[in-house]
Scaffold this active site. Structure first.
Site, PDB file in Angstrom:
ATOM      1  N   LYS A 106      -3.177 -14.643   4.134  1.00 48.77           N
ATOM      2  CA  LYS A 106      -2.383 -13.425   4.030  1.00 48.77           C
ATOM      3  C   LYS A 106      -3.060 -12.347   3.188  1.00 48.77           C
ATOM      4  O   LYS A 106      -2.954 -11.162   3.441  1.00 48.77           O
ATOM      5  CB  LYS A 106      -1.008 -13.759   3.431  1.00 48.77           C
ATOM      6  CG  LYS A 106      -0.063 -12.570   3.372  1.00 48.77           C
ATOM      7  CD  LYS A 106       1.309 -13.010   2.887  1.00 48.77           C
ATOM      8  CE  LYS A 106       2.226 -11.817   2.709  1.00 48.77           C
ATOM      9  NZ  LYS A 106       1.895 -10.985   1.557  1.00 48.77           N
ATOM     10  N   THR A 108       0.842  -1.203   0.000  1.00 51.59           N
ATOM     11  CA  THR A 108       0.000   0.000   0.000  1.00 51.59           C
ATOM     12  C   THR A 108       0.874   1.248   0.000  1.00 51.59           C
ATOM     13  O   THR A 108       0.623   2.207  -0.745  1.00 51.59           O
ATOM     14  CB  THR A 108      -0.928  -0.016   1.235  1.00 51.59           C
ATOM     15  OG1 THR A 108      -1.712  -1.207   1.205  1.00 51.59           O
ATOM     16  CG2 THR A 108      -1.838   1.198   1.259  1.00 51.59           C
ATOM     17  N   PHE A 152       8.453  -9.100   2.969  1.00 58.13           N
ATOM     18  CA  PHE A 152       8.607  -9.167   4.422  1.00 58.13           C
ATOM     19  C   PHE A 152       9.510  -8.036   4.929  1.00 58.13           C
ATOM     20  O   PHE A 152       9.561  -6.969   4.353  1.00 58.13           O
ATOM     21  CB  PHE A 152       9.085 -10.549   4.871  1.00 58.13           C
ATOM     22  CG  PHE A 152       8.113 -11.656   4.566  1.00 58.13           C
ATOM     23  CD1 PHE A 152       6.767 -11.508   4.872  1.00 58.13           C
ATOM     24  CD2 PHE A 152       8.516 -12.834   3.950  1.00 58.13           C
ATOM     25  CE1 PHE A 152       5.852 -12.521   4.593  1.00 58.13           C
ATOM     26  CE2 PHE A 152       7.605 -13.847   3.671  1.00 58.13           C
ATOM     27  CZ  PHE A 152       6.271 -13.680   3.993  1.00 58.13           C
ATOM     28  N   PHE A 171      -2.739   4.964  11.285  1.00 54.91           N
ATOM     29  CA  PHE A 171      -4.083   4.480  11.606  1.00 54.91           C
ATOM     30  C   PHE A 171      -4.807   5.555  12.418  1.00 54.91           C
ATOM     31  O   PHE A 171      -4.164   6.320  13.144  1.00 54.91           O
ATOM     32  CB  PHE A 171      -4.009   3.178  12.422  1.00 54.91           C
ATOM     33  CG  PHE A 171      -3.749   1.941  11.605  1.00 54.91           C
ATOM     34  CD1 PHE A 171      -4.736   0.991  11.414  1.00 54.91           C
ATOM     35  CD2 PHE A 171      -2.509   1.735  11.014  1.00 54.91           C
ATOM     36  CE1 PHE A 171      -4.494  -0.155  10.658  1.00 54.91           C
ATOM     37  CE2 PHE A 171      -2.256   0.595  10.255  1.00 54.91           C
ATOM     38  CZ  PHE A 171      -3.262  -0.348  10.081  1.00 54.91           C
ATOM     39  N   TRP A 215      -3.550   5.002   2.469  1.00 57.72           N
ATOM     40  CA  TRP A 215      -4.680   4.075   2.475  1.00 57.72           C
ATOM     41  C   TRP A 215      -5.993   4.856   2.354  1.00 57.72           C
ATOM     42  O   TRP A 215      -6.880   4.466   1.597  1.00 57.72           O
ATOM     43  CB  TRP A 215      -4.682   3.228   3.756  1.00 57.72           C
ATOM     44  CG  TRP A 215      -5.713   2.146   3.736  1.00 57.72           C
ATOM     45  CD1 TRP A 215      -5.570   0.880   3.260  1.00 57.72           C
ATOM     46  CD2 TRP A 215      -7.069   2.235   4.189  1.00 57.72           C
ATOM     47  NE1 TRP A 215      -6.742   0.169   3.389  1.00 57.72           N
ATOM     48  CE2 TRP A 215      -7.678   0.975   3.955  1.00 57.72           C
ATOM     49  CE3 TRP A 215      -7.835   3.251   4.762  1.00 57.72           C
ATOM     50  CZ2 TRP A 215      -9.011   0.717   4.285  1.00 57.72           C
ATOM     51  CZ3 TRP A 215      -9.164   2.998   5.098  1.00 57.72           C
ATOM     52  CH2 TRP A 215      -9.739   1.737   4.865  1.00 57.72           C
TER      53      TRP A 215
END
Length: 557
Positions: A106, A74, A302, A383, A411
């Site tokens: 996932k 993202t 990762f 967030f 996002w």
């Protein structure tokens, strides 16, 4: 507050025709092979015929993954859109998702929210058929190998020393260990066998590292499928399989062009896992992005101990690439998880837990800036529950290491939410760059393993089992000693124990098996219980996916 799902956001968007995206990227139509209105393959002849200079290469990596999520893809998509917002020509290079994680737990690999690549349903499902081609080539080789043994075994292949497995692009634990060739003599020779998931096939790694069809054929021919009774390697070239395999991969070699929700060109090509392979998109797609953009934005799978290390020590070493800057993605929630907070409590402000979890981020920052020698920025994927005090604590700690923090709100806001990050990336690309590999290729296999464990993971030492020591000696004698190392370990810890969160020290990493991927050009070191065939969870994502009478898919994230 309810949020739209990724698929709802994607389906509300009307993408541009792929011809327009190609024009934006500067791809002449003669190189385009259309797959409908919104996908195209780009002929690799473009790389030989373009006179364009390379743009800047941006590597996006992350902290050690947690169930709380980090949002690396993202952020990659949002950064590229953000660069376009500030007037820079950016192009993305990403991996293709595997069907296994899509139907498992996932999820896909097309980004999320308003920072996605589309058409996300196609990308996450069959796309342009590349993985099917890789599976077909892999299984052709398996069929030719077993047929050779059945037809008299002129190469004297030891059926108990076959290393080549069949593959399927699905999480299917039932296939990990099987017996085949049962029944009458005409059904083949009975032997134990097993399946890997397609993304774990060496052919996937070969496709992603090959620079041309000729290079592809040479790499395929070198792949080792097993050993003779005299312990000599048998290759796909010995079985005369390389040409037919390359024919199956002819179109899969061509990078796939799609777009972000904001019309930024994106190449999505290849998809090796980062814990059992090198975890990067294809060299060919990365090179195209560099030729077509002033800024090519790519990622390693990762955390920076796995994907970024392999990007540098395997992909950059083989392809002659050099990143100009690195983005390290983190979330407040994930850092609190590393600090010992349960998933249910991650939304509550907890400065004490954040302080405990921050060493994980700081170690990745140190690795990127001091070990890999790259200018870096920390992107906090924000967030709504993040407090100002938590964000300020991260800024302060990163500042002590000389690294800035940029809030990423891609996002929810798309490219607009990536402008701050984009400006810092542009600045970093002009900073001094001391890019270096983690180890010299002339070191012994054990010395290279030790360098990764000590310098990147900060462990005390590497320990090789008796089998691994024997394999290291054999691989060196066979001439593979100077190959780079591909560490196959858990993605959830710096160590080989996924329960050791944060930034553990003074641990040992045990290598249980060493095997050569002679076509890809690296040695895989298997640690812990890393598997090459995952299983589905108790409640797989597949249970939520559906399609209506109009062909509209739902439940896909």
């Amino acid at each position: 507050m309810s949020f739209k799902s990724d698929i709802e956001i994607a389906q509300e968007h009307t993408p541009q025709n792929i011809r327009e995206i190609a024009a934006t990227a500067g791809v002449d139509e003669k190189y385009l092979e259309l797959y409908g209105n919104y996908k195209a393959k780009v002929d690799y002849k473009l790389l030989n015929e373009t006179t364009a200079e390379n743009g800047k290469l941006i590597l996006v990596t992350a902290i050690t993954p947690t169930p709380a999520g980090e949002g690396k893809t993202t952020t990659t998509v949002g950064l590229a859109d953000g660069l376009r917002k500030i007037g820079k020509k950016s192009v993305i290079a990403l991996r293709e998702p595997s069907l296994g994680p899509v139907f498992g737990v996932k999820g896909g690999a097309a980004g999320g929210g308003y920072a996605q690549v589309v058409p996300m349903e196609d990308i996450n499902l069959h796309f342009t058929g590349d993985f099917h081609a890789i599976g077909a080539a892999n299984n052709l080789l398996a069929a030719m190998l077993d047929n050779h043994i059945y037809q008299g075994n002129a190469l004297r292949i030891d059926p108990k020393r076959i290393t080549w497995k069949r593959v399927v692009d699905m999480n299917d634990r039932q296939l990990r260990s099987i017996v085949n060739g049962l029944g009458s003599r005409v059904n083949g020779v009975v032997r134990e066998d097993g399946y890997d998931i397609t993304v774990a096939s060496e052919i996937m790694a070969v496709l992603c590292l090959a620079s041309s069809i000729t290079d592809l054929k040479e790499r395929l021919a070198k792949m080792i499928v097993g050993y003779t009774y005299d312990e000599q390697p048998v290759t796909a070239g010995d079985l005369k399989a390389a040409g037919a395999m390359a024919a199956l991969l002819k179109d899969a070699m061509k990078p796939n062009l799609v777009q972000t929700l904001e019309g930024t060109p994106a190449f999505i090509h290849g998809g090796p896992f980062a814990n059992i392979a090198h975890g990067c998109n294809s060299v060919m797609a990365t090179r195209m992005a560099l030729k077509l953009g002033d800024y090519a934005v790519t990622e390693g799978g990762f955390g920076a101990d796995l994907g970024a290390e392999k990007f540098i020590d395997i992909k950059c070493r083989m392809a002659g690439l050099k990143p100009d800057a690195c983005v390290i993605v983190a979330t407040v929630r994930a850092l609190k998880h590393h600090g010992g907070v349960a998933k249910a409590d991650l939304n509550n402000e907890n400065l004490e837990a954040l302080e405990k979890g921050l060493p994980n981020l700081l170690r990745h920052v140190e690795n990127v800036t001091k070990v890999y020698g790259l200018p870096a920025v920390v992107a906090i994927n924000r967030f709504p529950t993040d407090s100002e005090a938590e964000l300020e604590l991260i800024r302060t700690k990163c500042k002590e290491l000389g690294v800035n923090v940029a809030l990423s709100e891609v996002w929810g806001k798309g490219g607009e939410g990536g402008v701050e990050l984009a400006k810092e990336v542009v600045r970093l690309c002009e900073e001094p760059n001391n890019f270096r590999y983690v180890y010299d290729s002339t070191l012994s296999i054990e010395e290279k393993l030790d360098a990764i464990v000590k310098r990147v993971y900060r462990g005390a030492r590497v320990v090789l089992t008796a089998d691994a020591k024997k394999q290291a000696k054999q691989l060196t004698e066979l001439g593979f000693g100077e190959y780079p190392i591909c560490m196959a370990k858990t993605q959830y810890s710096f160590s080989d124990d996924q329960k050791l969160l944060g930034a553990p020290e003074n641990f040992e990493v045990t290598v249980r098996t060493l095997k050569v991927s002679a076509g890809a050009g690296f040695i895989v070191a298997l640690t812990g219980n890393v598997m090459t065939m995952p299983g589905l969870p108790k409640v797989p994502s597949a249970e939520k996916i559906d399609i209506d009478e109009n062909g509209v898919i739902s439940g896909l994230f």
